[in-house]
Design a protein around this motif. Structure first.
Motif, PDB file in Angstrom:
ATOM      1  N   GLN A  18      54.499   6.814 -75.356  1.00  0.00           N
ATOM      2  CA  GLN A  18      53.678   7.011 -76.545  1.00  0.00           C
ATOM      3  C   GLN A  18      52.517   7.953 -76.243  1.00  0.00           C
ATOM      4  OE1 GLN A  18      52.644   3.039 -77.710  1.00  0.00           O
ATOM      5  NE2 GLN A  18      54.575   2.719 -78.798  1.00  0.00           N
ATOM      6  N   PHE A  19      51.916   7.842 -75.069  1.00  0.00           N
ATOM      7  CA  PHE A  19      50.840   8.751 -74.677  1.00  0.00           C
ATOM      8  C   PHE A  19      51.379  10.180 -74.574  1.00  0.00           C
ATOM      9  CE2 PHE A  19      48.398  10.960 -71.367  1.00  0.00           C
ATOM     10  CZ  PHE A  19      47.155  10.941 -71.963  1.00  0.00           C
ATOM     11  N   GLY A  20      52.551  10.324 -73.993  1.00  0.00           N
ATOM     12  CA  GLY A  20      53.165  11.643 -73.890  1.00  0.00           C
ATOM     13  C   GLY A  20      53.452  12.236 -75.260  1.00  0.00           C
ATOM     14  N   ASP A  21      53.888  11.395 -76.190  1.00  0.00           N
ATOM     15  CA  ASP A  21      54.132  11.856 -77.559  1.00  0.00           C
ATOM     16  C   ASP A  21      52.833  12.304 -78.221  1.00  0.00           C
ATOM     17  OD1 ASP A  21      56.808  11.324 -77.274  1.00  0.00           O
ATOM     18  OD2 ASP A  21      56.742   9.418 -78.379  1.00  0.00           O
ATOM     19  N   ALA A  22      51.760  11.574 -77.975  1.00  0.00           N
ATOM     20  CA  ALA A  22      50.465  11.933 -78.557  1.00  0.00           C
ATOM     21  C   ALA A  22      49.971  13.262 -77.995  1.00  0.00           C
ATOM     22  CB  ALA A  22      49.445  10.832 -78.295  1.00  0.00           C
ATOM     23  N   VAL A  23      50.143  13.458 -76.693  1.00  0.00           N
ATOM     24  CA  VAL A  23      49.736  14.718 -76.073  1.00  0.00           C
ATOM     25  C   VAL A  23      50.567  15.870 -76.620  1.00  0.00           C
ATOM     26  CG1 VAL A  23      49.652  15.987 -73.891  1.00  0.00           C
ATOM     27  CG2 VAL A  23      48.843  13.635 -73.986  1.00  0.00           C
ATOM     28  N   THR A  24      51.870  15.669 -76.738  1.00  0.00           N
ATOM     29  CA  THR A  24      52.751  16.703 -77.285  1.00  0.00           C
ATOM     30  C   THR A  24      52.362  17.040 -78.717  1.00  0.00           C
ATOM     31  OG1 THR A  24      54.554  15.927 -75.881  1.00  0.00           O
ATOM     32  CG2 THR A  24      55.157  17.277 -77.766  1.00  0.00           C
ATOM     33  N   HIS A  25      52.067  16.037 -79.507  1.00  0.00           N
ATOM     34  CA  HIS A  25      51.672  16.249 -80.898  1.00  0.00           C
ATOM     35  C   HIS A  25      50.359  17.039 -80.967  1.00  0.00           C
ATOM     36  CE1 HIS A  25      51.591  15.372 -85.172  1.00  0.00           C
ATOM     37  NE2 HIS A  25      50.329  15.034 -85.045  1.00  0.00           N
ATOM     38  N   ALA A  26      49.398  16.694 -80.112  1.00  0.00           N
ATOM     39  CA  ALA A  26      48.121  17.406 -80.101  1.00  0.00           C
ATOM     40  C   ALA A  26      48.305  18.859 -79.683  1.00  0.00           C
ATOM     41  CB  ALA A  26      47.141  16.703 -79.164  1.00  0.00           C
ATOM     42  N   LEU A  27      49.125  19.097 -78.675  1.00  0.00           N
ATOM     43  CA  LEU A  27      49.363  20.475 -78.227  1.00  0.00           C
ATOM     44  C   LEU A  27      50.082  21.286 -79.299  1.00  0.00           C
ATOM     45  CD1 LEU A  27      50.370  19.910 -74.498  1.00  0.00           C
ATOM     46  CD2 LEU A  27      48.229  20.846 -75.389  1.00  0.00           C
TER      47      LEU A  27
END
Length: 66
Positions: A18-27
């Motif tokens: 989920q953290f990785g998804d959030a980072v990907t979404h922000a980028l």
């Protein structure tokens, strides 16, 4: 021995995913914003260039006497 102990949060990898998804979404959001700003700057430069060429070819208006 067959009893299963509850796993602490993060051990199963779900919170990390989920953290990785959030980072990907922000980028992705930053990339879209950067592209929009860059496109606006390029459009502005192209408009300035076209205006400069248009005004460079313009002739002065003549008065009523001349």
């Amino acid at each position: 021995m067959g009893s299963s102990l509850p796993l602490p949060s993060g051990i199963d990898g779900e919170s990390f995913a989920q953290f990785g998804d959030a980072v990907t979404h922000a980028l992705l959001g930053l990339a879209i914003a950067f592209r929009a700003v860059a496109r606006k700057a390029i459009d502005h430069f192209a408009d300035q260039l076209a205006d400069g060429l248009e005004f460079g070819l313009a002739e002065a208006t003549r008065g009523a006497c001349g």
